[in-house]
Design a protein around this motif. Structure first.
Motif, PDB file in Angstrom:
ATOM      1  N   SER A 168      24.365   3.355  -1.523  1.00  0.00           N
ATOM      2  CA  SER A 168      23.837   4.191  -0.443  1.00  0.00           C
ATOM      3  C   SER A 168      22.335   4.412  -0.618  1.00  0.00           C
ATOM      4  O   SER A 168      21.765   4.184  -1.688  1.00  0.00           O
ATOM      5  N   ARG A 169      21.717   4.881   0.464  1.00  0.00           N
ATOM      6  CA  ARG A 169      20.292   5.232   0.370  1.00  0.00           C
ATOM      7  C   ARG A 169      20.088   6.401  -0.588  1.00  0.00           C
ATOM      8  O   ARG A 169      19.042   6.503  -1.235  1.00  0.00           O
ATOM      9  N   ALA A 170      21.075   7.278  -0.698  1.00  0.00           N
ATOM     10  CA  ALA A 170      20.987   8.377  -1.673  1.00  0.00           C
ATOM     11  C   ALA A 170      20.981   7.822  -3.090  1.00  0.00           C
ATOM     12  O   ALA A 170      20.216   8.286  -3.947  1.00  0.00           O
ATOM     13  N   TRP A 171      21.844   6.836  -3.363  1.00  0.00           N
ATOM     14  CA  TRP A 171      21.882   6.171  -4.674  1.00  0.00           C
ATOM     15  C   TRP A 171      20.513   5.565  -4.981  1.00  0.00           C
ATOM     16  O   TRP A 171      19.988   5.707  -6.094  1.00  0.00           O
ATOM     17  N   HIS A 172      19.947   4.886  -3.995  1.00  0.00           N
ATOM     18  CA  HIS A 172      18.644   4.233  -4.194  1.00  0.00           C
ATOM     19  C   HIS A 172      17.560   5.281  -4.449  1.00  0.00           C
ATOM     20  O   HIS A 172      16.753   5.139  -5.380  1.00  0.00           O
ATOM     21  N   ALA A 173      17.534   6.343  -3.635  1.00  0.00           N
ATOM     22  CA  ALA A 173      16.522   7.387  -3.815  1.00  0.00           C
ATOM     23  C   ALA A 173      16.672   8.080  -5.171  1.00  0.00           C
ATOM     24  O   ALA A 173      15.675   8.443  -5.810  1.00  0.00           O
ATOM     25  N   TRP A 174      17.920   8.275  -5.617  1.00  0.00           N
ATOM     26  CA  TRP A 174      18.203   8.882  -6.936  1.00  0.00           C
ATOM     27  C   TRP A 174      17.596   8.034  -8.047  1.00  0.00           C
ATOM     28  O   TRP A 174      16.886   8.538  -8.932  1.00  0.00           O
ATOM     29  N   LYS A 175      17.839   6.734  -7.990  1.00  0.00           N
ATOM     30  CA  LYS A 175      17.313   5.836  -9.022  1.00  0.00           C
ATOM     31  C   LYS A 175      15.778   5.794  -8.980  1.00  0.00           C
ATOM     32  O   LYS A 175      15.109   5.824 -10.023  1.00  0.00           O
ATOM     33  N   GLU A 176      15.210   5.721  -7.766  1.00  0.00           N
ATOM     34  CA  GLU A 176      13.750   5.599  -7.659  1.00  0.00           C
ATOM     35  C   GLU A 176      13.050   6.889  -8.068  1.00  0.00           C
ATOM     36  O   GLU A 176      11.951   6.846  -8.643  1.00  0.00           O
ATOM     37  N   ALA A 177      13.653   8.036  -7.796  1.00  0.00           N
ATOM     38  CA  ALA A 177      13.056   9.299  -8.251  1.00  0.00           C
ATOM     39  C   ALA A 177      13.038   9.361  -9.773  1.00  0.00           C
ATOM     40  O   ALA A 177      12.053   9.792 -10.382  1.00  0.00           O
ATOM     41  N   HIS A 178      14.118   8.907 -10.405  1.00  0.00           N
ATOM     42  CA  HIS A 178      14.135   8.875 -11.866  1.00  0.00           C
ATOM     43  C   HIS A 178      13.158   7.829 -12.401  1.00  0.00           C
ATOM     44  O   HIS A 178      12.566   8.015 -13.465  1.00  0.00           O
ATOM     45  N   ARG A 179      12.966   6.741 -11.666  1.00  0.00           N
ATOM     46  CA  ARG A 179      11.976   5.740 -12.090  1.00  0.00           C
ATOM     47  C   ARG A 179      10.573   6.350 -12.085  1.00  0.00           C
ATOM     48  O   ARG A 179       9.818   6.195 -13.050  1.00  0.00           O
ATOM     49  N   LEU A 180      10.222   7.059 -11.004  1.00  0.00           N
ATOM     50  CA  LEU A 180       8.896   7.682 -10.951  1.00  0.00           C
ATOM     51  C   LEU A 180       8.742   8.719 -12.063  1.00  0.00           C
ATOM     52  O   LEU A 180       7.689   8.805 -12.699  1.00  0.00           O
ATOM     53  N   GLY A 181       9.787   9.505 -12.287  1.00  0.00           N
ATOM     54  CA  GLY A 181       9.727  10.489 -13.368  1.00  0.00           C
ATOM     55  C   GLY A 181       9.532   9.832 -14.720  1.00  0.00           C
ATOM     56  O   GLY A 181       8.784  10.337 -15.571  1.00  0.00           O
ATOM     57  N   PHE A 182      10.181   8.709 -14.952  1.00  0.00           N
ATOM     58  CA  PHE A 182      10.026   7.963 -16.201  1.00  0.00           C
ATOM     59  C   PHE A 182       8.565   7.571 -16.411  1.00  0.00           C
ATOM     60  O   PHE A 182       8.052   7.622 -17.538  1.00  0.00           O
ATOM     61  N   TYR A 183       7.905   7.188 -15.334  1.00  0.00           N
ATOM     62  CA  TYR A 183       6.507   6.759 -15.432  1.00  0.00           C
ATOM     63  C   TYR A 183       5.513   7.919 -15.367  1.00  0.00           C
ATOM     64  O   TYR A 183       4.300   7.706 -15.417  1.00  0.00           O
ATOM     65  N   GLY A 184       5.986   9.138 -15.219  1.00  0.00           N
ATOM     66  CA  GLY A 184       5.093  10.285 -15.147  1.00  0.00           C
ATOM     67  C   GLY A 184       4.444  10.470 -13.796  1.00  0.00           C
ATOM     68  O   GLY A 184       3.396  11.121 -13.690  1.00  0.00           O
ATOM     69  N   ILE A 185       5.047   9.936 -12.743  1.00  0.00           N
ATOM     70  CA  ILE A 185       4.536  10.078 -11.376  1.00  0.00           C
ATOM     71  C   ILE A 185       5.267  11.241 -10.726  1.00  0.00           C
ATOM     72  O   ILE A 185       6.502  11.302 -10.739  1.00  0.00           O
ATOM     73  N   ALA A 186       4.521  12.164 -10.131  1.00  0.00           N
ATOM     74  CA  ALA A 186       5.101  13.410  -9.628  1.00  0.00           C
ATOM     75  C   ALA A 186       6.006  13.156  -8.422  1.00  0.00           C
ATOM     76  O   ALA A 186       5.601  12.536  -7.435  1.00  0.00           O
ATOM     77  N   THR A 187       7.225  13.670  -8.512  1.00  0.00           N
ATOM     78  CA  THR A 187       8.191  13.676  -7.411  1.00  0.00           C
ATOM     79  C   THR A 187       9.167  14.802  -7.704  1.00  0.00           C
ATOM     80  O   THR A 187       9.384  15.141  -8.876  1.00  0.00           O
TER      81      THR A 187
END
Length: 461
Positions: A316-335
């Motif tokens: 789902s798009r929620a699954w994708h957004a969940w993964k991408e938000a954690h990806r940005l957090g991993f890199y230290g990008i604010a979300t």
């Protein structure tokens, strides 16, 4: 000791994530160990806690799984190797099999010690890393690496840097990769300053590594860490609670779960009772109160049966957004911090989905910035910084409206990550970046001062 529950390794395995505290345990020499505080837990496998043994404070590692003896002996061997090399590590006090199965290792407890992770979070500057880099250099000079190297395996106590977790210590000469594993845990913005960190590492008695080779090793280690982390976001582990059934999939941050039981059980009701922010065909968004905080809940709707069928066989798009938000957090990008993911399912088929995130009170850039002037210096610097990092990481947003960029706490915060993507190829990223860049610039009139500033300061198309 007699006033607390007396447990066996079998009891601890059965208790899973909720061991009784404090508890006592009989060791092989008939002495009693009283575990008072839980520091780390892998249910049924390993328990680490602050304890009392023979009237002294100790760190107790209880290995409980099938291969407990192998891990316990490896812990003992690693600590012994560090001590033999004269490196600062808490002294080993006791190590032996446990009656009833398992293995225990006791070492000195460093009262008031602060981990490198905590120090770095409070003061992210080169000097914070220097003592650890020197110690890592000393380890490498003695032919030892820390295979499970992370920032919390180095402690600062009594004016010294200490290395812990003997289970990960072993003889090896892959020192560049081991150093890279440490540096890969810093934000990617630090990669350009690697040379400034190397003299401290060389003070440990090792040759200065080649910066170019080290950068490539850092990139490879960071990618491996990212893959492992993203896999963890959708499986049950110490950080995430995951529940699967034929009708539902739920993933939630464990530290957020206590505030969300009603929302997770009845997301439609929570959405209905919240403050509606958006009600579109493909998604409905509301802010809700949960555990004393404001939380954003977003439901990804299915418009009709054809739309439902097209979405049923893919995440789902929620699954994708969940993964991408954690990806940005991993890199230290604010979300906004992603809190929970819910997917309705029918066996392998996926239906509607929900995403819960922290609420960000920042103002969006479309409302905040005037087209007639360049952005204020602090916002301009943050925009330059975040887009340079996104570009270097080959991450595209996919819907770069100015309303999806918020200004909060001195940072540009990215929201609405349904279409975000990290590209493998330069060509694919270049194409996506051209679209992102053009979409952002269209927020303001061509030729306006803000449009010109952005066109000049964003990475080129």
């Amino acid at each position: 000791m007699s006033k607390v529950p007396h447990l066996t390794p079998a009891d601890l395995r059965q208790m899973g994530r909720t061991p009784t505290l404090p508890f006592s345990l009989t060791l092989a020499d008939d002495s009693l160990l009283r575990v008072e505080t839980l520091l780390r837990l892998l249910p049924g496998k390993r328990l680490v806690g602050q304890a009392r043994w023979q009237d002294q404070a100790v760190l107790a590692k209880l290995f409980l799984a099938t291969e407990a003896t192998r891990h316990g002996e490896r812990e003992r061997t690693g600590i012994t190797a560090l001590q033999t090399a004269g490196l600062p590590t808490p002294a080993l006090r006791y190590a032996a099999p446990l009656p009833g199965g398992g293995f225990v290792v006791l070492s000195d407890f460093l009262e008031g010690a602060e981990s490198l992770g905590a120090r770095w979070a409070a003061q992210p500057e080169p000097g914070t890393l220097f003592p650890t880099l020197r110690l890592l250099g000393q380890m490498h000079a003695h032919g030892l690496i820390q295979s499970d190297l992370h920032l919390d395996n180095f402690l600062h106590h009594a004016g010294r840097c200490w290395v812990i977790d003997g289970d990960g210590v072993r003889p090896d000469h892959a020192t560049t990769d081991n150093l890279a594993l440490l540096l890969a845990q810093l934000p990617p913005t630090w990669d350009g300053g690697i040379e400034s960190l190397l003299p401290a590492y060389a003070e440990g008695g090792v040759p200065m590594p080649d910066p170019g080779a080290l950068r490539r090793a850092v990139a490879a280690q960071r990618q491996r860490r990212l893959i492992r982390f993203l896999q963890k976001t959708v499986r049950d582990c110490s950080q995430f609670a995951v529940n699967r059934s034929p009708r539902r999939f739920t993933a939630v941050l464990r530290d957020a779960a206590p505030a969300l039981p009603e929302v997770l059980a009845h997301p439609d009701a929570a959405l209905r009772d919240g403050k509606l922010l958006k009600d579109g065909g493909t998604c409905t968004v509301a802010s809700i109160a949960a555990g004393g905080d404001t939380v954003i809940i977003k439901r990804y709707n299915l418009k009709h049966w054809r739309h439902a069928l097209s979405r049923a066989w893919r995440p789902s798009r929620a699954w994708h957004a969940w993964k991408e938000a954690h990806r940005l957090g991993f890199y230290g990008i604010a979300t906004p911090r992603p809190l929970a993911l819910i997917e309705e399912r029918l066996g392998p088929l996926r239906g509607r989905a929900f995403l819960l995130t922290d609420y960000c009170p920042g103002e969006n850039l479309l409302a905040l910035l005037s087209p007639d002037a360049p952005p204020p210096a602090d916002i301009g610097a943050a925009l330059t910084r975040v887009f340079a990092l996104l570009h270097a990481l080959k991450i595209s947003h996919g819907d770069l409206k100015a309303t999806n960029l918020l200004w909060h706490a001195g940072e540009v915060v990215l929201i609405d990550l349904d279409a975000a993507h990290q590209h493998r190829s330069d060509k694919g990223h270049a194409r996506a970046w051209r679209r992102d860049r053009a979409r952002l610039l269209r927020n303001w009139p061509a030729g306006s001062a803000l449009h010109v500033w952005l066109d000049t300061n964003l990475p080129p198309a």
